[in-house]
Design a protein around this motif. Structure first.
Motif, PDB file in Angstrom:
ATOM      1  N   LYS A   1      11.409  -7.123  22.727  1.00 36.01           N
ATOM      2  CA  LYS A   1      12.151  -8.160  22.017  1.00 36.01           C
ATOM      3  C   LYS A   1      12.119  -9.471  22.799  1.00 36.01           C
ATOM      4  O   LYS A   1      11.870 -10.539  22.234  1.00 36.01           O
ATOM      5  N   ASP A   2      12.349  -9.358  24.103  1.00 38.51           N
ATOM      6  CA  ASP A   2      12.358 -10.558  24.944  1.00 38.51           C
ATOM      7  C   ASP A   2      10.970 -11.195  25.003  1.00 38.51           C
ATOM      8  O   ASP A   2      10.846 -12.418  24.990  1.00 38.51           O
TER       9      ASP A   2
ATOM     10  N   LYS B   1      10.303 -13.090  21.966  1.00 44.05           N
ATOM     11  CA  LYS B   1      10.997 -14.382  21.929  1.00 44.05           C
ATOM     12  C   LYS B   1      10.289 -15.427  22.782  1.00 44.05           C
ATOM     13  O   LYS B   1      10.673 -16.578  22.797  1.00 44.05           O
ATOM     14  N   GLY B   2       9.291 -14.962  23.548  1.00 44.67           N
ATOM     15  CA  GLY B   2       8.513 -15.900  24.353  1.00 44.67           C
ATOM     16  C   GLY B   2       9.033 -16.072  25.767  1.00 44.67           C
ATOM     17  O   GLY B   2       8.690 -17.051  26.439  1.00 44.67           O
TER      18      GLY B   2
ATOM     19  N   SER C   1       9.061 -15.814  29.496  1.00 44.64           N
ATOM     20  CA  SER C   1       7.994 -15.636  30.476  1.00 44.64           C
ATOM     21  C   SER C   1       8.319 -14.505  31.465  1.00 44.64           C
ATOM     22  O   SER C   1       7.430 -13.747  31.864  1.00 44.64           O
TER      23      SER C   1
ATOM     24  N   ARG D   1       7.555 -11.236  29.890  1.00 45.44           N
ATOM     25  CA  ARG D   1       6.100 -11.040  29.842  1.00 45.44           C
ATOM     26  C   ARG D   1       5.590 -10.542  31.181  1.00 45.44           C
ATOM     27  O   ARG D   1       4.772  -9.628  31.254  1.00 45.44           O
TER      28      ARG D   1
ATOM     29  N   PHE E   1       0.427 -10.066  24.003  1.00 49.23           N
ATOM     30  CA  PHE E   1       1.568 -10.987  23.958  1.00 49.23           C
ATOM     31  C   PHE E   1       1.633 -11.750  22.636  1.00 49.23           C
ATOM     32  O   PHE E   1       2.711 -12.060  22.154  1.00 49.23           O
TER      33      PHE E   1
END
Lengths: 476, 187
Positions: free
Chosen positions: B12-13, B16-17, B19, B22, B59
């Protein structure tokens, strides 16, 4: 002994799979930087593209709206100008007619016509009709016309009289579609009856586009019917008009909802809650509303309506551990600005204050609106309304950032929400005619609750929504 | 349960983009999928290219993943697809030496156990492209011949044939390696 080939191969594959189950190679650190920068780059590119599209769409929308508005204004003022011009033009162009021997007294027909037709704020052009000069009006008709009554008592002249009048008027030029030809701006010959739709209409003269002299143009709000002229029926082209006082409409509306929040005065007294509240982490949610309304046209400018609407307010925001209160060994009360939610948390001694709860609250209402529409322009009205709302259901969907504060039940009912609520609405109704008596509605509307759904809890929240109702309206 | 919740939040995180999320996901799976890329690529540079393209794809499309429990399988599919695309772009067909086709498969599985994984990987990487793909997908990833055939747009028979050739090739390479090792030991 050699084993079966397939068996050997599958065993070999199993060995390989086992060997490679945990096979890993540590990538170079530089690869992450490449991946991260390329993802960020692509995201930026995507957002820039989105922004470009949004800008383009906004410009198109704004231009379209301005164009529509300009068109409306031009039509409105254009009509006003025509109407003034018509009044000055129409009277002198109608030939005065002498009294007839059918029992009628002399009538100033120019003024009579003006009185008959020039009572409307009508904007719709009905048709261009060429008319014969044989026209007569009785005293009674004159009196009734003065009073704005239907012209059904207008009587045709006897044919001999017609001929006589035609001779008197001299040259007959141009042609009537169905009847005798007129050389002069004509007066309607009311054979039988002139339809009620022209009770309130204006009349003006203009040059015929096809030659053949001036023609008379009737303009009316009410619509077109058939008019009998010179003994024959002249079908007037059906126009897209709105007849009927009553109307029914149905709509669907995508809307975004959000809340405005103020501290509960009761809590402010005992605790240090902010009087005003702002949560930058709130997110508007998209909802849908539906409705069926019925209404009545009180006048050309004012309509009233009511009906039955279904609406939802769904708001996503973050709340904190401080709003949890232990109720029993495994149950906690989560106070929200819309009411209290009972949450089961097994094996949790305490909910830390720093716990962040992501919550999504949805309130579903059925409402009865009372609204009034005031016509500003030809197709545009503004509307104000009061909605009496009744709660159908309410739910809280929550998620904690703390793995200890977790439960399998993520959706729970909220208690303490007032069943009744009132909201006010304001909107702009754009009505575009589809076909006779039916129009399509585009209605940007803002709704705001004036009564908070919950009177308990540290804050009072007022759900609001902004939507566009798209629907169809039918007049009866 | 805790891992599922963790993965769900991570996905989910990332969607949301964020970093940092990721980075966390990358740390979690980077070495595993680098290993996969190594098996499909002929060189380290190629493996790194596939690896980067794979993660970017992950991603970019993470928001479409409906079931975070299946994250690893979903990522594997993406990396395999990226590998296939890469090999397709840089297709350098090698002639297959069909003299291998007459050889018997390895029956002593102890050979596989004794073989260092780096040696085994090196042999796989020396396989011609089509054989390497077939062997990796079937023997290690566990795809069926039908799935391989669909991915490569070839017939099931061709896939089976490629796999067979790969096995024979590997067998010969292992034999060669053992001979060399034995010779070294005798010396």
């Amino acid at each position: 002994m050699s084993k079966d080939l397939n068996h050997i191969e599958s065993e070999l594959d199993a060995k390989l799979k086992e060997k490679y189950a945990n096979y890993s190679v540590q990538p170079d650190e530089a690869l992450w930087n490449n991946v991260n920068s390329r993802v960020a780059e692509k995201k930026l590119l995507l957002s820039q593209t989105k922004i470009k599209w949004l800008r383009a769409a906004s410009i198109v929308f704004a231009l379209g709206f301005l164009g529509l508005l300009a068109n409306q204004v031009v039509q409105y003022y254009g009509y006003q100008r025509n109407e003034i011009g018509d009044k000055t033009l129409s009277s002198p162009q109608y030939p005065s007619q002498s009294p007839t021997d059918s029992g009628g007294s002399p009538v100033e027909t120019d003024s009579a016509v003006t009185e008959i037709f020039d009572q409307s704020a009508s904007k719709l052009k009905v048709d261009s009709v060429r008319m014969t000069p044989n026209f007569q009006e009785t005293d009674n008709t004159k009196a009734e016309n003065d009073a704005g009554v239907n012209t059904s008592e207008m009587e045709p002249l006897a044919s001999a009289e017609v001929e006589e009048q035609q001779e008197e008027q001299g040259n007959l030029e141009g042609g009537n579609r169905h009847g005798p030809v007129s050389s002069a701006p004509a007066r309607p010959e009311a054979v039988g009856h002139l339809p009620a739709i022209f009770d309130r209409a204006s009349v003006r003269s203009e040059e015929s586009m096809t030659g053949g002299g001036p023609i008379t143009v009737l303009e009316s709000v009410e619509g077109s019917q058939e008019i009998q002229i010179a003994g024959s029926e002249v079908p007037v082209e059906q126009l897209k008009t709105m007849e009927g006082k009553w109307f029914a409409e149905g709509f669907a509306s995508p809307s975004v909802s959000y809340r405005t929040v103020a501290a509960n005065p009761e809590f402010v007294k005992v605790a240090l809650y902010d009087k005003s509240y702002f949560n930058s982490r709130e997110k508007a949610q998209l909802n849908w509303a539906y409705g069926l309304n019925g209404g009545y046209r009180l006048s050309e400018k004012i309509k009233v309506k009511t009906g039955l609407n279904l609406s939802s307010y769904s708001i996503k925001f973050k709340t904190g551990g401080k709003f949890f209160e232990k109720k029993s060994a495994s149950e906690y009360t989560l106070y929200t600005s819309f009411g209290e939610a009972l949450i089961s948390l097994t094996g949790v001694d305490d909910v830390p204050v720093e716990t962040v709860i992501k919550s999504n609250i949805a309130l579903h209402y059925v409402s009865v609106p009372l609204a009034i529409e005031y016509q500003l322009l030809k197709h545009t009205a503004i509307s104000f309304g009061v909605n009496f709302e009744s709660l159908r259901s309410q739910e809280l969907n929550w998620e904690s950032n703390d793995q200890n504060v977790d439960s399998d039940e993520r959706v729970t009912q909220i208690s303490g929400v007032n069943k009744r609520s009132i909201s006010l609405s304001f909107g702009v109704v754009h009505e575009q005619t589809l076909f006779n008596n039916t129009s399509v509605l585009v209605n940007p509307i803002f709704l705001s609750h004036i009564k908070s759904p919950s009177s308990s809890g540290p804050y009072h929240a007022y759900p609001n929504s902004l939507g566009i109702r798209i629907g169809v309206r039918r007049y009866f | 349960m805790a891992r599922e919740v963790f993965l769900k939040k991570l996905v989910k995180d990332c969607s949301k983009g964020r970093s940092d999320a990721r980075r966390e996901l990358y740390e979690l799976y980077a070495s595993r999928f680098m290993g996969l890329c190594y098996r499909y690529a002929k060189s380290v540079d190629d493996a790194e290219d596939i690896f980067q393209d794979g993660f970017i794809k992950v991603f970019e499309n993470l928001h479409t993943l409906k079931n975070p429990d299946a994250l690893e399988a979903w990522m594997k599919r993406i990396f395999v697809n990226e590998a296939l695309k890469f090999i397709g772009r840089n297709n350098t067909f090698m002639m297959v030496d069909y003299s291998y086709a007459e050889m018997r498969p390895i029956e002593d599985f102890g050979v596989i156990d004794k073989l260092a994984i780096e040696d085994m990987t090196a042999i796989i990487r020396r396989l011609p492209d089509k054989m390497r793909i077939a062997f990796n997908m079937y023997a290690i990833e566990g795809y069926s011949h039908a799935e391989i055939a669909e991915s490569l747009n070839i017939s099931v028979g061709t896939s089976k044939s490629n796999l067979h050739d790969a096995r024979v090739y590997i067998q010969k390479e292992i034999a060669k390696l053992n001979i060399i090792k034995c010779a070294t030991a005798h010396e």
